[in-house]
Write a protein that holds these residues in place. Structure first.
Motif, short mmCIF file in Angstrom:
data_model
loop_
_atom_site.label_atom_id
_atom_site.label_comp_id
_atom_site.label_asym_id
_atom_site.label_seq_id
_atom_site.Cartn_x
_atom_site.Cartn_y
_atom_site.Cartn_z
N GLU A 8 1.04 -1.10 -0.23
CA GLU A 8 0.04 0.00 0.01
C GLU A 8 0.68 1.55 0.03
O GLU A 8 0.15 2.55 -0.32
N SER A 9 1.70 1.28 0.74
CA SER A 9 2.81 2.19 0.56
C SER A 9 3.08 2.31 -0.65
O SER A 9 3.95 3.76 -1.38
N GLU A 10 3.83 0.99 -0.57
CA GLU A 10 4.65 1.83 -2.15
C GLU A 10 3.79 2.17 -4.03
O GLU A 10 4.22 3.03 -4.41
N ILE A 11 2.78 1.94 -3.44
CA ILE A 11 1.33 2.36 -4.25
C ILE A 11 1.14 3.43 -4.19
O ILE A 11 1.23 4.60 -5.42
N ALA A 12 0.94 3.82 -2.89
CA ALA A 12 0.77 5.29 -2.63
C ALA A 12 2.27 6.42 -3.41
O ALA A 12 2.05 7.52 -4.11
N GLU A 13 3.24 5.88 -3.28
CA GLU A 13 4.40 6.43 -3.47
C GLU A 13 4.29 6.60 -4.88
O GLU A 13 5.27 7.71 -4.96
N ALA A 14 4.00 5.09 -5.14
CA ALA A 14 4.12 5.63 -6.86
C ALA A 14 3.17 6.27 -7.51
O ALA A 14 3.17 6.50 -8.92
N GLY A 15 2.08 6.95 -7.10
CA GLY A 15 1.68 7.54 -7.85
C GLY A 15 -0.36 7.00 -7.80
O GLY A 15 -1.26 7.39 -7.90
N GLY A 16 -0.74 6.77 -6.69
CA GLY A 16 -1.69 6.04 -6.03
C GLY A 16 -1.70 4.98 -6.57
O GLY A 16 -1.73 4.16 -7.50
N ALA A 17 -4.00 5.43 -6.42
CA ALA A 17 -4.45 4.91 -7.55
C ALA A 17 -4.15 4.31 -8.88
O ALA A 17 -4.74 3.30 -9.79
N ASP A 18 -4.41 5.77 -9.62
CA ASP A 18 -4.21 4.88 -10.99
C ASP A 18 -2.91 4.65 -11.17
O ASP A 18 -3.76 3.96 -13.06
N LYS A 19 -2.35 4.94 -10.96
CA LYS A 19 -0.48 3.94 -11.61
C LYS A 19 -0.99 2.24 -11.03
O LYS A 19 -1.33 1.07 -11.78
N PHE A 20 -2.08 1.78 -10.13
CA PHE A 20 -2.18 0.32 -9.74
C PHE A 20 -3.24 0.06 -10.98
O PHE A 20 -3.39 -1.27 -11.58
N LEU A 21 -4.10 0.93 -10.84
CA LEU A 21 -5.46 1.07 -11.60
C LEU A 21 -4.65 0.21 -12.71
O LEU A 21 -5.75 -0.80 -14.24
N ARG A 22 -3.83 0.93 -13.57
CA ARG A 22 -3.65 0.65 -14.86
C ARG A 22 -2.66 -0.56 -15.61
O ARG A 22 -2.62 -1.07 -16.15
N LYS A 23 -2.33 -0.48 -14.26
CA LYS A 23 -1.06 -1.57 -14.25
C LYS A 23 -1.95 -3.23 -14.68
O LYS A 23 -1.76 -4.04 -15.30
N LEU A 24 -2.92 -2.91 -13.58
CA LEU A 24 -3.98 -4.04 -13.42
C LEU A 24 -4.75 -4.74 -14.59
O LEU A 24 -5.12 -5.67 -14.90
N PHE A 25 -5.24 -3.57 -15.23
CA PHE A 25 -5.85 -3.80 -16.36
C PHE A 25 -5.83 -4.43 -17.16
O PHE A 25 -6.04 -4.48 -18.43
N SER A 26 -4.72 -3.66 -17.60
CA SER A 26 -3.53 -3.59 -19.33
C SER A 26 -2.85 -4.58 -19.03
O SER A 26 -2.26 -5.43 -19.75
N TYR A 27 -2.69 -5.49 -17.49
CA TYR A 27 -2.01 -6.78 -18.09
C TYR A 27 -2.30 -7.89 -18.58
O TYR A 27 -3.33 -8.11 -18.37
N ARG A 28 -1.40 -8.16 -19.41
CA ARG A 28 -1.67 -9.10 -20.25
C ARG A 28 -0.34 -10.74 -20.66
O ARG A 28 -0.32 -11.17 -21.56
N HIS A 29 0.23 -11.16 -19.16
CA HIS A 29 1.56 -11.33 -19.43
C HIS A 29 0.82 -12.95 -18.61
O HIS A 29 0.03 -13.15 -18.24
N PRO A 30 1.64 -14.10 -20.05
CA PRO A 30 1.50 -14.98 -19.11
C PRO A 30 1.41 -15.58 -18.24
O PRO A 30 2.68 -16.55 -17.87
N GLY A 31 1.16 -14.83 -16.87
CA GLY A 31 1.88 -15.37 -16.20
C GLY A 31 1.48 -14.65 -14.54
O GLY A 31 1.22 -13.79 -15.02
N PRO A 32 1.58 -15.04 -13.62
CA PRO A 32 1.64 -14.33 -12.40
C PRO A 32 1.76 -12.88 -12.46
O PRO A 32 2.22 -12.68 -13.14
N LEU A 33 0.59 -11.68 -11.93
CA LEU A 33 0.64 -10.20 -11.89
C LEU A 33 2.63 -10.52 -10.33
O LEU A 33 1.76 -11.00 -9.25
#
Length: 155
Positions: A8-33
């Motif tokens: 949660e701290s890293e998410i907040a430091e990196a730009g908050g919800a926006d960056k995490f959601l962009r990463k989550l919604f755009s993830y397209r790799h055949p392996g774990p996040l």
């Protein structure tokens, strides 16, 4: 707002919800996040084109307010979840089922899941399994990624 965990701290430091959601919604790799410490939010792609601006704003605003702790706590308590579900081990689903999954869904790509679904294991536990549909090029948010296929098409 108190940040209870390291991610949660890293998410907040990196730009908050926006960056995490962009990463989550755009993830397209055949392996774990994977979210490597201090590198998880480098080179985060834009939101995918199937996600509308008002949806993005809604998710971003809600998660900015509430954080991701609730969802993350599910994974933090994964062993407890298994213990709590133990009474239903081996239970069978006895209603008609059509299983639709995206080929890039992280849950589908977990070790053993594809084999379970395609190799007959699922049919053993879901006796009235009518069909398994695997949507190519689609990940976890299949209702949003391919709404016409999900809402209109008869598989």
């Amino acid at each position: 707002m108190k940040v209870p965990g390291e991610i949660e701290s890293e998410i907040a430091e990196a730009g908050g919800a926006d960056k995490f959601l962009r990463k989550l919604f755009s993830y397209r790799h055949p392996g774990p996040l994977m979210l490597p410490k201090r590198q998880a939010f480098n080179n985060v792609p834009p939101y995918p084109n199937w996600l509308y601006g008002e949806d993005v704003a809604y998710y971003r605003d809600k998660f900015t307010h509430t954080s991701f702790t609730g969802g993350l706590n599910y994974y933090r308590a994964i062993n407890l979840n298994w213990e709590l579900m133990a009474p239903w081990t081996g239970a069978h689903v006895n209603v008609p089922v059509k299983f639709i999954v995206g080929e890039l869904d992280l849950a589908y790509l977990k070790p053993g899941v594809k084999e379970y679904v395609q190799g007959g294991g699922m049919k053993n536990n879901v006796s009235l399994l009518q069909d398994v549909v695997i949507l190519e090029g689609v990940a976890h948010f299949l209702q949003q990624e391919k709404p016409d296929l999900i809402s209109i098409r008869k598989f």
